[in-house]
Design an enzyme around this catalytic site. Structure first.
Site, PDB file in Angstrom:
ATOM      1  N   ASN A 105       0.737  -5.054 -26.576  1.00 10.52           N
ATOM      2  CA  ASN A 105       1.204  -6.389 -27.118  1.00 10.52           C
ATOM      3  C   ASN A 105      -0.336  -7.307 -28.027  1.00 10.52           C
ATOM      4  OD1 ASN A 105       2.369  -8.600 -28.947  1.00 10.52           O
ATOM      5  ND2 ASN A 105       2.331  -9.781 -27.001  1.00 10.52           N
ATOM      6  N   HIS A 107      -1.733 -10.739 -28.064  1.00 13.96           N
ATOM      7  CA  HIS A 107      -1.361 -12.141 -28.163  1.00 13.96           C
ATOM      8  C   HIS A 107      -2.565 -13.024 -28.452  1.00 13.96           C
ATOM      9  CE1 HIS A 107       0.843 -16.194 -26.063  1.00 13.96           C
ATOM     10  NE2 HIS A 107      -0.610 -16.216 -26.266  1.00 13.96           N
ATOM     11  N   GLU A 178      -8.151 -10.663 -32.797  1.00 14.03           N
ATOM     12  CA  GLU A 178      -7.650  -9.622 -32.871  1.00 14.03           C
ATOM     13  C   GLU A 178      -7.651  -8.608 -33.079  1.00 14.03           C
ATOM     14  OE1 GLU A 178      -3.477 -11.512 -33.828  1.00 14.03           O
ATOM     15  OE2 GLU A 178      -4.080 -13.182 -33.666  1.00 14.03           O
TER      16      GLU A 178
END
Ligand code: GRF
Length: 199
Positions: A105, A107, A178
């Site tokens: 994932n 975050h 990201e």
């Protein structure tokens, strides 16, 4: 060739970063086999279709079988790695158990800050600004049965600047953290899985 599932709920800029990294060879010997959204009409689905990547919508709202349908699709697609790229759903144990250390994932904060239940989307950046931190960032981690609590794979810090709004900060975290660490983490895991496959 490793098969990756990318799970999305929104705009899909992280999905785009993965598509670009595969095209440019930064991620080797892997392809996105399926893009799954829990909502109809999100732009991430258009991005996938534009690159001829198969898409699947499994609506979560008012669907008690959502997790079973998702698990079935992931098993049928025979994926090696599952990437949650802005996917706004928490997995039940049965999915996590079916893919041990194969679900990751992204975050948008430096875990353990501003993470866990209730910290998603803009709320994360609002919380960082409210607290007054001068540095935030993003984290890629394995998914286990805790919310944002699995083993950390990669992190990158991003400066908070005077005058930042949650949206401005969100954009900077996406662009400067990201979209860089997610493809790097996927490349690293793919290498590990390929080596494992050759052993
Ligand atoms: C990203 O900030 C991600 O960290 C968070 O949701 C956002 C998704 O953005 N979990 P996108 O759909 O990849 O553009």
């Amino acid at each position: 060739m490793l098969k990756i599932a990318v799970l999305v709920s929104g705009g899909g800029t992280n999905l785009q970063a993965l598509i670009d990294a595969i095209q440019s060879g930064k991620i080797n010997n892997a392809k996105i086999a399926t893009v799954v959204s829990n909502k109809e009409g999100v732009y991430a689905l258009e991005r996938a279709k534009g690159h001829n990547i198969p898409t699947k919508v499994i609506v979560k709202k008012n669907n008690p079988d959502f997790q079973d349908q998702l698990l079935e699709h992931l098993l049928e697609s025979k994926v090696d790695l599952i990437v949650l790229a802005g996917f706004m759903c928490i997995f039940e144990e049965k999915i996590i158990k079916a893919f041990p250390r194969r679900i990751i994932n992204i975050h948008p904060s430096l875990i353990p800050s501003f993470c866990g239940m209730g910290y998603y989307g803009l709320k994360v950046h609002e919380a960082a600004l409210d607290y007054g931190v001068k540095v935030t960032g993003a984290t890629v981690h394995y998914v286990d049965n805790t919310v944002d609590g699995g083993e950390i794979i990669a992190q990158k810090a991003v400066e908070v600047l005077p005058g930042d709004t949650p949206r401005i900060l969100q954009k900077r975290v996406m662009e400067q953290a990201e979209h860089i660490i997610l493809p790097q983490a996927v490349a690293q895991i793919c290498e590990r899985l390929q080596k494992k496959g050759r052993e």
